[in-house]
Each structure stands twice: as structure tokens, then as C-alpha cells.
Design a protein around this motif. Structure first.
Motif, PDB file in Angstrom:
ATOM      1  N   LEU A   1      34.414 -13.469  19.981  1.00 59.03           N
ATOM      2  CA  LEU A   1      33.238 -14.074  19.347  1.00 59.03           C
ATOM      3  C   LEU A   1      32.743 -13.209  18.188  1.00 59.03           C
ATOM      4  CD1 LEU A   1      31.463 -15.351  22.574  1.00 59.03           C
ATOM      5  CD2 LEU A   1      32.498 -16.751  20.782  1.00 59.03           C
ATOM      6  N   ILE A   2      32.863 -11.900  18.320  1.00 58.05           N
ATOM      7  CA  ILE A   2      32.505 -11.024  17.197  1.00 58.05           C
ATOM      8  C   ILE A   2      33.443 -11.292  16.018  1.00 58.05           C
ATOM      9  CG2 ILE A   2      32.465  -8.610  16.411  1.00 58.05           C
ATOM     10  CD1 ILE A   2      31.501  -7.870  19.254  1.00 58.05           C
ATOM     11  N   SER A   3      34.743 -11.475  16.308  1.00 56.90           N
ATOM     12  CA  SER A   3      35.706 -11.796  15.239  1.00 56.90           C
ATOM     13  C   SER A   3      35.336 -13.106  14.553  1.00 56.90           C
ATOM     14  CB  SER A   3      37.121 -11.940  15.810  1.00 56.90           C
ATOM     15  OG  SER A   3      37.524 -10.764  16.446  1.00 56.90           O
ATOM     16  N   PHE A   4      34.919 -14.109  15.345  1.00 58.90           N
ATOM     17  CA  PHE A   4      34.550 -15.397  14.758  1.00 58.90           C
ATOM     18  C   PHE A   4      33.248 -15.300  13.977  1.00 58.90           C
ATOM     19  CE2 PHE A   4      38.109 -17.311  16.261  1.00 58.90           C
ATOM     20  CZ  PHE A   4      38.217 -17.462  17.629  1.00 58.90           C
ATOM     21  N   ALA A   5      32.404 -14.315  14.317  1.00 55.65           N
ATOM     22  CA  ALA A   5      31.187 -14.099  13.529  1.00 55.65           C
ATOM     23  C   ALA A   5      31.536 -13.446  12.192  1.00 55.65           C
ATOM     24  CB  ALA A   5      30.202 -13.227  14.311  1.00 55.65           C
ATOM     25  N   ILE A   6      32.551 -12.585  12.185  1.00 61.89           N
ATOM     26  CA  ILE A   6      32.957 -11.896  10.944  1.00 61.89           C
ATOM     27  C   ILE A   6      33.722 -12.856  10.024  1.00 61.89           C
ATOM     28  CG2 ILE A   6      34.408 -10.037  10.021  1.00 61.89           C
ATOM     29  CD1 ILE A   6      33.826  -8.490  12.612  1.00 61.89           C
ATOM     30  N   LEU A   7      34.501 -13.765  10.626  1.00 62.14           N
ATOM     31  CA  LEU A   7      35.366 -14.684   9.857  1.00 62.14           C
ATOM     32  C   LEU A   7      34.652 -15.361   8.693  1.00 62.14           C
ATOM     33  CD1 LEU A   7      37.543 -17.054   9.406  1.00 62.14           C
ATOM     34  CD2 LEU A   7      36.560 -18.072  11.463  1.00 62.14           C
ATOM     35  N   PRO A   8      33.483 -16.019   8.900  1.00 61.43           N
ATOM     36  CA  PRO A   8      32.907 -16.782   7.791  1.00 61.43           C
ATOM     37  C   PRO A   8      32.374 -15.918   6.652  1.00 61.43           C
ATOM     38  CG  PRO A   8      31.428 -16.838   9.670  1.00 61.43           C
ATOM     39  CD  PRO A   8      32.669 -16.154  10.125  1.00 61.43           C
ATOM     40  N   LEU A   9      32.122 -14.634   6.918  1.00 62.81           N
ATOM     41  CA  LEU A   9      31.535 -13.794   5.871  1.00 62.81           C
ATOM     42  C   LEU A   9      32.456 -13.690   4.655  1.00 62.81           C
ATOM     43  CD1 LEU A   9      30.037 -10.919   8.069  1.00 62.81           C
ATOM     44  CD2 LEU A   9      28.860 -12.879   7.078  1.00 62.81           C
ATOM     45  N   GLY A  10      33.771 -13.776   4.891  1.00 57.29           N
ATOM     46  CA  GLY A  10      34.714 -13.704   3.771  1.00 57.29           C
ATOM     47  C   GLY A  10      34.499 -14.827   2.772  1.00 57.29           C
ATOM     48  N   TYR A  11      34.049 -15.975   3.294  1.00 58.04           N
ATOM     49  CA  TYR A  11      33.863 -17.118   2.403  1.00 58.04           C
ATOM     50  C   TYR A  11      32.682 -16.945   1.457  1.00 58.04           C
ATOM     51  CZ  TYR A  11      37.414 -19.736   4.924  1.00 58.04           C
ATOM     52  OH  TYR A  11      38.599 -20.155   5.469  1.00 58.04           O
ATOM     53  N   LEU A  12      31.826 -15.947   1.737  1.00 51.92           N
ATOM     54  CA  LEU A  12      30.718 -15.700   0.802  1.00 51.92           C
ATOM     55  C   LEU A  12      31.266 -15.269  -0.560  1.00 51.92           C
ATOM     56  CD1 LEU A  12      28.071 -13.924   3.074  1.00 51.92           C
ATOM     57  CD2 LEU A  12      27.968 -16.216   2.087  1.00 51.92           C
ATOM     58  N   TYR A  13      32.321 -14.453  -0.526  1.00 46.84           N
ATOM     59  CA  TYR A  13      32.955 -14.071  -1.802  1.00 46.84           C
ATOM     60  C   TYR A  13      33.466 -15.324  -2.508  1.00 46.84           C
ATOM     61  CZ  TYR A  13      33.224  -9.141  -0.409  1.00 46.84           C
ATOM     62  OH  TYR A  13      32.931  -7.866  -0.041  1.00 46.84           O
ATOM     63  N   HIS A  14      34.092 -16.155  -1.696  1.00 48.35           N
ATOM     64  CA  HIS A  14      34.751 -17.381  -2.127  1.00 48.35           C
ATOM     65  C   HIS A  14      33.724 -18.353  -2.735  1.00 48.35           C
ATOM     66  CE1 HIS A  14      36.824 -21.200  -1.163  1.00 48.35           C
ATOM     67  NE2 HIS A  14      37.927 -20.507  -1.156  1.00 48.35           N
ATOM     68  N   ASP A  15      32.545 -18.405  -2.118  1.00 47.56           N
ATOM     69  CA  ASP A  15      31.548 -19.411  -2.508  1.00 47.56           C
ATOM     70  C   ASP A  15      30.592 -18.910  -3.587  1.00 47.56           C
ATOM     71  OD1 ASP A  15      31.244 -20.363   0.979  1.00 47.56           O
ATOM     72  OD2 ASP A  15      32.602 -21.101  -0.576  1.00 47.56           O
ATOM     73  N   ILE A  16      30.376 -17.598  -3.628  1.00 42.71           N
ATOM     74  CA  ILE A  16      29.421 -17.060  -4.603  1.00 42.71           C
ATOM     75  C   ILE A  16      30.123 -16.717  -5.926  1.00 42.71           C
ATOM     76  CG2 ILE A  16      27.859 -15.126  -5.103  1.00 42.71           C
ATOM     77  CD1 ILE A  16      27.213 -15.091  -2.074  1.00 42.71           C
ATOM     78  N   ILE A  17      31.290 -16.075  -5.832  1.00 41.55           N
ATOM     79  CA  ILE A  17      31.987 -15.661  -7.056  1.00 41.55           C
ATOM     80  C   ILE A  17      32.918 -16.790  -7.485  1.00 41.55           C
ATOM     81  CG2 ILE A  17      33.424 -13.920  -8.155  1.00 41.55           C
ATOM     82  CD1 ILE A  17      32.650 -12.001  -5.900  1.00 41.55           C
ATOM     83  N   GLN A  18      32.425 -17.684  -8.282  1.00 43.95           N
ATOM     84  CA  GLN A  18      33.226 -18.840  -8.719  1.00 43.95           C
ATOM     85  C   GLN A  18      33.677 -18.609 -10.158  1.00 43.95           C
ATOM     86  OE1 GLN A  18      32.260 -22.673  -6.956  1.00 43.95           O
ATOM     87  NE2 GLN A  18      33.276 -21.308  -5.505  1.00 43.95           N
ATOM     88  N   ASP A  19      34.423 -17.528 -10.339  1.00 42.31           N
ATOM     89  CA  ASP A  19      34.881 -17.144 -11.677  1.00 42.31           C
ATOM     90  C   ASP A  19      36.304 -16.629 -11.548  1.00 42.31           C
ATOM     91  OD1 ASP A  19      35.438 -15.974 -14.111  1.00 42.31           O
ATOM     92  OD2 ASP A  19      33.472 -15.013 -14.295  1.00 42.31           O
ATOM     93  N   PRO A  20      37.258 -17.251 -12.218  1.00 43.12           N
ATOM     94  CA  PRO A  20      38.655 -16.846 -12.051  1.00 43.12           C
ATOM     95  C   PRO A  20      38.937 -15.414 -12.515  1.00 43.12           C
ATOM     96  CG  PRO A  20      38.440 -18.477 -13.807  1.00 43.12           C
ATOM     97  CD  PRO A  20      37.121 -18.399 -13.131  1.00 43.12           C
ATOM     98  N   ASN A  21      38.033 -14.840 -13.307  1.00 48.63           N
ATOM     99  CA  ASN A  21      38.258 -13.457 -13.755  1.00 48.63           C
ATOM    100  C   ASN A  21      38.143 -12.448 -12.615  1.00 48.63           C
ATOM    101  OD1 ASN A  21      38.620 -14.173 -16.477  1.00 48.63           O
ATOM    102  ND2 ASN A  21      36.405 -14.361 -16.720  1.00 48.63           N
ATOM    103  N   TYR A  22      37.534 -12.858 -11.521  1.00 48.92           N
ATOM    104  CA  TYR A  22      37.348 -11.942 -10.385  1.00 48.92           C
ATOM    105  C   TYR A  22      38.285 -12.292  -9.225  1.00 48.92           C
ATOM    106  CZ  TYR A  22      33.148 -10.508 -12.827  1.00 48.92           C
ATOM    107  OH  TYR A  22      32.276 -10.026 -13.760  1.00 48.92           O
ATOM    108  N   ARG A  23      39.446 -12.767  -9.585  1.00 49.65           N
ATOM    109  CA  ARG A  23      40.392 -13.264  -8.569  1.00 49.65           C
ATOM    110  C   ARG A  23      40.722 -12.204  -7.518  1.00 49.65           C
ATOM    111  NH1 ARG A  23      45.955 -13.325  -8.202  1.00 49.65           N
ATOM    112  NH2 ARG A  23      46.788 -14.975  -6.880  1.00 49.65           N
ATOM    113  N   GLU A  24      41.020 -10.983  -7.961  1.00 47.74           N
ATOM    114  CA  GLU A  24      41.418  -9.929  -6.999  1.00 47.74           C
ATOM    115  C   GLU A  24      40.282  -9.601  -6.036  1.00 47.74           C
ATOM    116  OE1 GLU A  24      44.482 -10.124  -9.695  1.00 47.74           O
ATOM    117  OE2 GLU A  24      42.400  -9.729 -10.221  1.00 47.74           O
TER     118      GLU A  24
END
Lengths: 364, 366
Positions: free
Chosen positions: B42-65
Motif C-alpha cells: 500500500l505504501i508502494s501504491f501511495a508512491i506510484l501516483p506521485l510520479g505523474y505529478l511530473y507528467h501532469d505539471i511539466i507539459q513542456d517537451p524541453n524537459y523530457r529527461e
């Protein structure tokens, strides 16, 4: 084609597969997770070494692309083999650390996949020999994996050397074989690593010799002393074999001399206790154990006798060993029951020594 | 900024964190391996969605890496979490198959590493959003791993559904949650496979919509654990009988039959044997420990001793949670009746209610 390389690799495969069969037989006979993972390790080694046969059979440029994928897949079995080997070492402990084992297998999975990435791992042909070029990322993963593996195997090796110090006369020749086992295993891994990364074809011969020595030493040790790796775990008190019909002890062996135990008293008491508990529970099955935390009284019922092991510190191994002892006893003395033919069971001590040598005093 | 994605992240993170906390507290209380692995998952599943914050906030192809490293570093926790779920389910069994548990961690390692490798996955900007596309080797490993996890977990889900249906304590809400969880699981599997494949269908699906399953699933688990922390542990027929006797003379004080069709157990034989075995074998083995279990090939008697009473439970299998529940029950019994001189067997109806609430997981529907 490098015929010597092919033959050397085939000999290694045969010895690894023989070790797998020996370990598998012991797993079916004695049980324990140690033998299961050891068998898996030797089987994976056998499959991995097939890549060396391919390397030496098809060491020409036109086969490079074809063999590239085969090498990556077979290399995965090398990672699995080491993973199973380290897990087997952990399962030799009395209370294995499952988190450590699962961490090892997680890294095994990472290593398997990294070998498939062309940017991290490539195959070249240099001077009629295939050479594997690895990026630093794989080296880091490999270093972490081997470090974790060393941390896992070290207590096992230390436990075994402690056993050798405790019983120097009994294990004199085993010590030599065990040293050969450890030394040849490490040498084989190092030489194989060098052979796969540096175009030095003659490095395969000493690597093959070291690998064969490793597997042969393992087979000899497993056949003669199958319980050696479990030696540091137990603290046994007494083994008693009791005739079912009368509750009379027919054989007993004291592992501990601290306490003198009256086997007739224990036999009579435990026989009544077993009957009482089975009656109370309306159970068709016999009582198999009394469990006191770490201490236990383990029982196994045969056809005309049942056996008891009393221990202060036991493990799953003892149930299997007791079962084997009872089966041997009944096979040896199946005709017992004739009151006109009293038999001395003292010669059965040798069978007990065979299975319980790790708990016997040095004088035996 | 992908607002829908951020909302999904927040909901999933909240639900999983709450579930982790409840699971951790239950692990502290019951101390079983299943709850240990469930908490890690359950801790792993709590950490899982946090990665999508990068995905959802940084919507600029220049920051791909940055987006790749940030997203994947958190997302891969899902695979470790799934391997943990396999372990949690397997450790509920009397004889867990550790080989399969370990293989699930090998699979997890393969997927964790595969997500970071460019030859296994494409991570591109499609003009409006980021897209992750799995190449065939990763997709194959992904599908195989999910099939493996479902094969390991499905029998447990079937047993769980049966228990939810047969327990009075679980009403409509639990059944609704369970069905919702299964539906979102099916939907999420479809979303994940379709959205990660090269030929992505033009469906009204958000790439992160599978997080709905994570949110519903973790919410359901936390609800179940709150209502009945021991729900996962035994089927209704596993625990047969509970008895409490006075220590000094083995006078039976309290008995409870979990299965009405049980034959009558001759408890005095068990307690008499227990007491004698304790004294004699402790002396012989020279062990300071008390007798904890008597095992036959069919049944298991788990024993615990309080200050003035001894309790024992007869069950068909080894149930890890009894090591904690039985001493707890004896403490409650002594607190409630310890001041009275108990001279004869009484029904103690008030204690029956206490017992039924603690051993709710083992009681058949009446």
C-alpha cells in the motif's frame, strides 16, 4: 569452431547437471528450501553454460547477429543461477531473512533486463572470440548484487567453518573439499567474467577446470554429508523410537549429555499424551509435534513404531530426518514383533550417525 | 497542466496513504507477515501516483529527461507493490509457496529495469500530452506479470467474496465496494494495455484513469480492515473450538463451539495433557518456554497462558493471527472475571459477545 572450448563447456554442463540431479534427489528425500533453490541454481548454470558452447561453435562474423539475442537470453540464466545460489545460502539459516531474498531476486530481474539493452550491453567478435562489452550501469548493478550475495553467503560459510572447528577429526577431509569448493567457485566466476570480456581464448580452460571442481566437490559433499550446511542451526536432546503396540522404547540416542533422561518414562508419558490428545480431538491423525516456541518435540508415526525427537532448537529439517530414520528402522527390522527373537538395535546407531552427524559428539 | 491527471493523483495518493496507515496499525496489533507485506504494497501504491505529478505539471517537451526520470522513479513502485500483494496473499496460507513469491519479485525487477530502458519504452510528447508506449518485449513482460499476479490473487478474491457474502457484519456497502473494485480492475487492465500499446485507440480515456482502480482498491481494503482486521485469515470452518480453563486445577471455565456440528471435545484431556507435557518436557528439554502448540496431521491446538487461566483454540490449520488474538482474549477474560472466585463452569454470556466480536472472522452466518 574452437573444439577444445566446445568440449570444455560440455564437460562443465554435464557436471552442473549432475549437481542439479543430486540436489534434486536430496530435495525429494529431505525436503527443505535450501535443496530446492540449490537445484534451481545448478539447472540455471547448466543452461547458462550452453552460451559458451554456442560461442565456441559459431565463432565467425556471419553468426554475430543470430547469436546476439541467444547470448542475451542465456545470460539471464546466469543472473538467475546466482540469485538462486544466494537464496539457497539464506535458506540454510534457521530463520531466513525473506526481505533479503526478495531484494536479491528484484536485483536479479534488473540484471536480466539490463543484459537485453543494446546501449548497455553489446557483443563483438574479436580474434575469433565473442566478447561482451558492458556499460558502467551493469557493473554497478552487478557489484551491488555480488555484495548482497557475499553478505548472504558469509554467515553460512562462517557457520560451516565453526562446525569444522567443533569437529576437527570428523570433518578433516570435508574441510579440504569445502575449501576446494569455495576457492574453485570464486575462481570459476572470475575467470568466466574475464573470458567473456577480454579476447583471451585460453582463459576458458582454467575457468572450466575450476567450474568442474566446484560442481564435483559439491556433489561429493552433498552425497556424503547432506546435512553439513545445516550444522550450526540445531540443539538436539534425544531421539527415541517406540513400539506402537506397547509403548516400549526400542531404541534411543542421547545427543545431549547434560541431562540424563529416562527413555522409558518419556516413552510411556508421550504415548499416553498422544492417545489422550487424539481422543480429545476426535482426530484420526496422530500427534506430530509439541511446540514450545523454539523448543519442540517432533513425532513421526511409522507402521509399527513411532519416533520422537526432543530439541531445544529445531527446524523443518528434523521432521524429514525423523521420517527417514523411522523408514530405515522399519525397513531394517520389519520382522520385529516376534517375542521369541529379541533383537539388539544398537547397530542402528550407524544410521543415526549418518543423518544426525551434525549433532553428534566428536568421539563418534 | 493536466488538471484531470492531478486530481487523479491526489485522490489516489490520499486513499492509498489512508489504507497504508490503517494496514500499518493493524500490523502493529496483529503482527502477521501478510499485513507486513500488505503495508509495504500500500505504501508502494501511495508512491506510484506521485510520479505523474511530473507528467501532469511539466507539459513542456524541453524537459523530457526530467519528466522521464521523475515519472518512472515513482511509477515503478507499482510493480514492487504488486509483488508485495502476491506475497501478502501467499502468506495467508498455512504452507506458503515462497518460490512463487520470489519469482514475482524477479518479474517486478524485470519491469522496473525495463521501464528505464529506451529500447523497451518510448516516452514522447504528442503535442498536448506525454505518452508512454511499451515496445513488444516490455509489453509481453507486462502482460505476463499481470496474468501471474491475477492467477495468484484470484482464488483469494473468490474466498473473500464468499466471506463478505456469508458474514453478517458486511452489508451492502462491502459488496458494492467489492464489485466496484473488480469492475475498475478490469477497466484499468484494458486502459493500461491499450494506452501503452503502439496503436492507441481514440477512446475517451485518460492515460492515468487506471489510478481509479488503485484508489477504489485501496479504499476497499482499508474499509475491510477497519470493519474486521481478521477478515483475511480464516474461512468459516477453520477454527473449531475455544476453551478457557483455570490454571491451578484445569477446571473448565468457558467453552465456545465455532461450528455447531462439531463433536464435543473432551477438553479435560487436552488441558491435562497440556499441563503434564509442559512440566515434564520443560524439565527434559530444559527449556523455559511454555507449550504453545500441539499439532496432529489434521488439527492444531494453539495454547496460551494468562496469569490464572489457560486458553486453547482447536483449528484445522495454523492461523498466524491466533498467536496474538488468544493472549489478548485471555487478558480480557481475566480483567472481566479475574476478581471473582470461579468455581464452576458458567456460560459467561457477556464474554461470548466479546469473543464473537474478536473472532468475527471465524463465525458462520447465523
Amino acid at each position: 569452431m574452437d573444439i577444445i572450448g566446445v568440449i570444455a563447456s560440455l564437460i562443465v554442463i554435464i557436471s552442473a547437471f549432475t549437481a542439479f540431479l543430486a540436489s534434486r534427489r536430496l530435495y525429494f528425500q529431505i525436503g527443505t528450501e535450501y535443496f530446492r533453490y540449490a537445484s534451481a541454481c545448478y539447472l540455471c548454470f547448466s543452461i547458462w553454460i550452453v552460451s559458451f558452447v554456442l560461442q565456441n561453435l559459431f565463432n565467425e562474423p556471419q553468426y554475430l547477429d543470430t547469436l546476439d539475442f541467444q547470448f542475451r537470453v542465456l545470460n539471464g540464466f546466469g543472473w538467475l543461477a546466482l540469485g538462486f545460489l544466494f537464496a539457497a545460502g539464506e535458506y540454510a539459516n534457521r530463520v531466513p531473512d525473506r526481505n533479503k531474498i526478495q531484494g536479491l531476486f528484484l536485483i536479479t530481474g534488473v540484471g536480466i533486463v539490463f543484459s537485453h539493452e543494446p546501449a548497455l550491453y553489446s557483443v563483438q567478435l574479436q580474434s575469433s572470440q565473442f566478447v561482451f562489452i558492458e556499460s558502467p550501469a551493469i557493473l554497478v548493478v552487478r557489484a551491488i548484487f555480488l555484495l548482497l550475495g557475499a553478505v548472504t553467503m558469509l554467515p553460512v560459510i562462517l557457520g560451516i567453518t565453526k562446525t569444522f572447528r567443533k569437529f576437527p577429526a570428523r570433518y578433516r577431509w570435508v574441510q579440504a573439499r569445502f575449501s576446494v569448493l569455495v576457492f574453485s567457485g570464486i575462481t570459476a566466476l572470475v575467470l568466466i567474467y574475464v573470458y567473456q570480456r577480454v579476447a583471451v581464448s585460453y582463459a576458458l580452460i582454467p575457468a572450466a577446470i575450476a567450474a568442474v571442481l566446484f560442481f564435483l566437490s559439491m556433489i561429493i559433499i552433498l552425497e556424503r554429508h547432506p546435512t553439513l550446511f545445516f550444522a550450526a542451526r540445531h540443539d538436539l536432546v534425544e531421539l527415541i523410537i517406540i513400539e506402537k503396540s506397547g509403548g516400549i522404547p526400542v531404541f534411543f540416542h542421547a545427543f545431549s549429555t547434560e541431562h540424563s533422561i529416562n527413555p522409558e518414562l518419556i516413552s510411556a508419558f508421550l504415548t499416553s499424551a498422544r492417545i489422550a490428545v487424539s481422543e480429545a480431538l476426535h482426530s484420526r491423525a496422530a500427534v506430530e509435534r509439541f511446540h514450545f516456541g523454539e523448543a519442540e518435540a517432533i513425532m513421526h508415526e511409522g507402521l509399527f513404531v513411532f519416533g520422537i525427537i526432543l530439541c531445544r532448537r529445531g527446524s523443518e529439517l528434523l521432521s524429514s530426518l525423523l521420517r527417514l530414520v523411522i523408514e530405515e528402522f522399519e525397513a531394517s527390522y520389519w520382522f520385529y514383533g516376534d517375542p521369541d527373537s529379541p533383537i539388539s538395535f544398537k547397530e542402528f546407531e550407524k544410521e543415526v550417525h549418518k543423518y544426525f552427524e551434525f549433532e553428534l559428539p566428536e568421539s563418534l | 497542466m493536466d488538471v484531470t491527471g492531478i486530481l487523479l493523483v491526489v485522490i489516489t495518493f490520499t486513499c492509498s496513504t489512508i489504507a497504508s496507515y490503517i494496514s500499518f496499525k493493524t500490523y502493529r496489533l496483529l503482527g502477521t507477515k501478510s499485513y507486513e507485506y500488505l503495508t509495504y504494497s500500500l505504501i508502494s501504491f501511495a508512491i506510484l501516483p506521485l510520479g505523474y505529478l511530473y507528467h501532469d505539471i511539466i507539459q513542456d517537451p524541453n524537459y523530457r529527461e526530467v519528466v522521464i526520470i521523475g515519472t518512472l522513479s515513482f511509477n515503478v513502485c507499482a510493480y514492487v507493490g504488486l509483488a508485495g500483494i502476491v506475497a501478502a496473499v501467499e502468506y495467508l496460507k498455512q504452507r506458503p509457496n515462497e518460490f512463487l513469491v520470489n519469482i514475482s519479485f524477479v518479474f517486478a525487477g524485470i519491469l522496473v529495469a525495463g521501464r528505464f530502458l529506451p529500447s523497451f519504452q518510448d516516452f514522447t510528447w504528442n503535442g498536448t500530452n506525454w505518452e508512454m508506449v511499451f515496445k513488444p518485449p516490455l509489453m509481453t513482460s507486462f502482460i505476463m506479470f499481470y496474468i501471474f499476479v491475477m492467477a495468484m490473487v484470484m482464488p483469494f478474491l473468490i474466498r473473500l467474496w464468499h466471506r463478505i457474502r456469508t458474514r453478517q457484519i458486511f452489508g451492502f456497502r462491502a459488496r458494492f465496494f467489492f464489485v466496484a473494485m473488480i469492475l475498475t480492475l478490469s477497466y484499468s487492465a484494458v486502459v493500461l494495455i491499450l494506452r501503452r500499446g503502439e496503436a492507441q485507440p481514440d477512446l475517451i480515456l485518460h492515460g492515468q484513469s487506471y489510478l481509479i482502480f488503485v484508489a477504489v482498491g485501496t479504499l476497499f481494503i482499508s474499509y475491510l480492515i477497519r470493519i474486521s482486521p481478521t477478515i483475511f485469515f480464516a474461512s468459516t470452518d477453520d477454527i473449531l473450538f475455544l476453551g478457557i480453563v483455570r490454571k491451578r486445577d484445569h477446571e473448565p471455565l468457558f467453552e465456545y463451539n465455532f461450528v455447531k456440528s462439531n463433536p464435543e471435545f473432551q477438553t479435560f484431556l487436552v488441558t491435562g495433557a497440556h499441563s503434564s507435557i509442559n512440566i515434564l518436557l520443560q524439565d527434559v528439554i530444559n527449556s523455559g518456554e511454555e507449550l504453545k502448540q500441539i499439532g496432529t496431521g489434521q488439527d492444531l491446538v494453539t495454547v496460551a497462558t494468562g496469569n490464572r487461566v489457560t486458553g486453547f483454540v482447536i483449528s484445522k490449520n495454523e492461523i498466524e493471527v491466533l498467536d496474538t488474538l488468544l493472549p489478548h482474549l485471555l487478558k480480557l477474560f481475566e480483567n472481566q472475571f479475574g476478581g471473582h472466585e470461579i468455581s464452576a463452569r458458567r456460560a459467561f454470556p457477556e464474554f461470548t459477545t466479546t469473543l464473537e466480536s474478536i473472532f468475527q472472522f471465524a463465525i458462520t452466518k447465523r
